[in-house]
Design an enzyme around this catalytic site. Structure first.
Site, PDB file in Angstrom:
ATOM      1  N   LYS A  45       1.116  -1.258   0.356  1.00  0.00           N
ATOM      2  CA  LYS A  45       0.266  -0.166   0.078  1.00  0.00           C
ATOM      3  C   LYS A  45       0.863   0.881  -0.492  1.00  0.00           C
ATOM      4  O   LYS A  45       0.265   2.558  -0.486  1.00  0.00           O
ATOM      5  CB  LYS A  45      -1.143   0.419   0.964  1.00  0.00           C
ATOM      6  CG  LYS A  45      -2.028  -0.910   1.451  1.00  0.00           C
ATOM      7  CD  LYS A  45      -2.448  -1.370   2.567  1.00  0.00           C
ATOM      8  CE  LYS A  45      -3.756  -0.530   2.764  1.00  0.00           C
ATOM      9  NZ  LYS A  45      -4.579  -0.698   3.752  1.00  0.00           N
ATOM     10  N   LYS A  47       2.558   2.363   2.088  1.00  0.00           N
ATOM     11  CA  LYS A  47       1.872   3.732   3.377  1.00  0.00           C
ATOM     12  C   LYS A  47       3.255   3.544   4.396  1.00  0.00           C
ATOM     13  O   LYS A  47       3.325   2.455   5.109  1.00  0.00           O
ATOM     14  CB  LYS A  47       0.332   2.943   3.571  1.00  0.00           C
ATOM     15  CG  LYS A  47      -0.268   3.266   3.329  1.00  0.00           C
ATOM     16  CD  LYS A  47      -2.156   3.293   4.102  1.00  0.00           C
ATOM     17  CE  LYS A  47      -2.754   3.711   2.952  1.00  0.00           C
ATOM     18  NZ  LYS A  47      -4.233   4.165   3.484  1.00  0.00           N
TER      19      LYS A  47
HETATM   20  N1  C2G Z   1     -12.539   5.895   5.529  1.00  0.00           N
HETATM   21  C1  C2G Z   1     -13.568   7.057   5.343  1.00  0.00           C
HETATM   22  N2  C2G Z   1     -13.883   8.132   5.676  1.00  0.00           N
HETATM   23  C2  C2G Z   1     -12.472   8.611   5.482  1.00  0.00           C
HETATM   24  C3  C2G Z   1     -11.327   8.457   6.207  1.00  0.00           C
HETATM   25  C4  C2G Z   1     -11.513   6.891   5.988  1.00  0.00           C
HETATM   26  O1  C2G Z   1     -14.963   6.390   5.531  1.00  0.00           O
HETATM   27  N3  C2G Z   1     -12.559  10.395   6.003  1.00  0.00           N
HETATM   28  C5  C2G Z   1     -12.937   5.059   5.357  1.00  0.00           C
HETATM   29  C6  C2G Z   1     -12.151   4.297   4.543  1.00  0.00           C
HETATM   30  O2  C2G Z   1     -13.167   4.100   3.569  1.00  0.00           O
HETATM   31  C7  C2G Z   1     -11.964   2.807   4.739  1.00  0.00           C
HETATM   32  C8  C2G Z   1     -12.024   2.741   5.502  1.00  0.00           C
HETATM   33  O3  C2G Z   1     -12.407   3.739   6.461  1.00  0.00           O
HETATM   34  O4  C2G Z   1     -13.081   2.054   4.484  1.00  0.00           O
HETATM   35  C9  C2G Z   1      -9.616   2.347   6.464  1.00  0.00           C
HETATM   36  O5  C2G Z   1      -9.587   3.947   5.376  1.00  0.00           O
HETATM   37  P1  C2G Z   1      -7.767   3.450   5.255  1.00  0.00           P
HETATM   38  O6  C2G Z   1      -6.853   2.974   6.871  1.00  0.00           O
HETATM   39  O7  C2G Z   1      -7.110   4.382   4.602  1.00  0.00           O
HETATM   40  O8  C2G Z   1      -8.032   1.877   4.687  1.00  0.00           O
HETATM   41  P2  C2G Z   1      -7.016   1.369   3.238  1.00  0.00           P
HETATM   42  O9  C2G Z   1      -6.065   1.989   3.455  1.00  0.00           O
HETATM   43  O10 C2G Z   1      -8.118   2.016   2.651  1.00  0.00           O
HETATM   44  O11 C2G Z   1      -7.212   0.243   2.700  1.00  0.00           O
HETATM   45  O12 C2G Z   1      -7.956  -4.362   1.419  1.00  0.00           O
HETATM   46  C10 C2G Z   1      -8.364  -3.059   1.808  1.00  0.00           C
HETATM   47  C11 C2G Z   1      -7.335  -2.059   2.495  1.00  0.00           C
HETATM   48  O13 C2G Z   1      -6.753  -2.269   3.554  1.00  0.00           O
HETATM   49  C12 C2G Z   1      -8.277  -1.098   3.027  1.00  0.00           C
END
Ligand code: C2G
Length: 142
Positions: A45, A47
């Site tokens: 990712k 990250k």
């Molecule tokens: N999210 C949200 N609103 C935000 C930030 C995040 O609704 N302002 C949601 C994202 O859409 C996701 C969840 O919170 O459903 C977790 O966000 P992240 O930690 O950024 O996850 P991500 O990197 O998208 O990982 O296999 C799938 C991945 O692991 C998803």
């Protein structure tokens, strides 16, 4: 018992994450969060997390909506997870809209609107700007 699963990194846990977790839990009785492991975050990712996996897990386990936190090690574990944990509903934020529709063969798939104006990236950026502004002021004050 209706079981729900969602996936993510959840670094610097914020109210956008909490909104998603609350809405995911509303879909059933038991919410599983598959939390991206540090190696998966870095290699797949791209990250760099502020909190490591154990710290992020600790925070999530304190959230009232979360019943179980398990590791996310790969993009390809979702079907197995759904079968292993007998999941009824898969939930993600709508930044992933459509990306996981292939899971509809195994469970319900729901995407919820992301919470606007907040993200881990924005938090880091805003804090960095504050530090730079303070450094500038200090230089001007001599
Ligand atoms: N999210 C949200 N609103 C935000 C930030 C995040 O609704 N302002 C949601 C994202 O859409 C996701 C969840 O919170 O459903 C977790 O966000 P992240 O930690 O950024 O996850 P991500 O990197 O998208 O990982 O296999 C799938 C991945 O692991 C998803």
């Amino acid at each position: 018992m209706r079981r729900v699963i969602t996936y993510g990194t959840f670094d610097l846990l914020h109210y956008g994450h909490i909104n998603l977790l609350r809405r995911a839990k509303e879909q059933g009785d038991y919410l599983i969060v598959a939390l991206s492991e540090d190696e998966f975050n870095e290699k797949e990712k791209h990250k760099k997390c502020y909190f490591d996996y154990e710290e992020r897990k600790h925070l999530l386990e304190a959230v009232r909506y979360v019943d179980l936190v398990v590791p996310e090690k790969s993009w390809n574990q979702k079907v197995l997870d759904i079968q292993l944990y007998q999941v009824d509903v898969f939930v993600m934020g709508d930044d992933w809209e459509g990306k996981f529709d292939f899971l509809k063969d195994f469970c319900e798939v729901k995407y919820f609107k992301r919470t606007s104006m907040v993200s881990t990236t924005k938090i880091k950026s805003d804090l960095k700007d504050d530090i730079l502004d303070n450094m500038k002021e200090m230089r001007q004050d001599g």
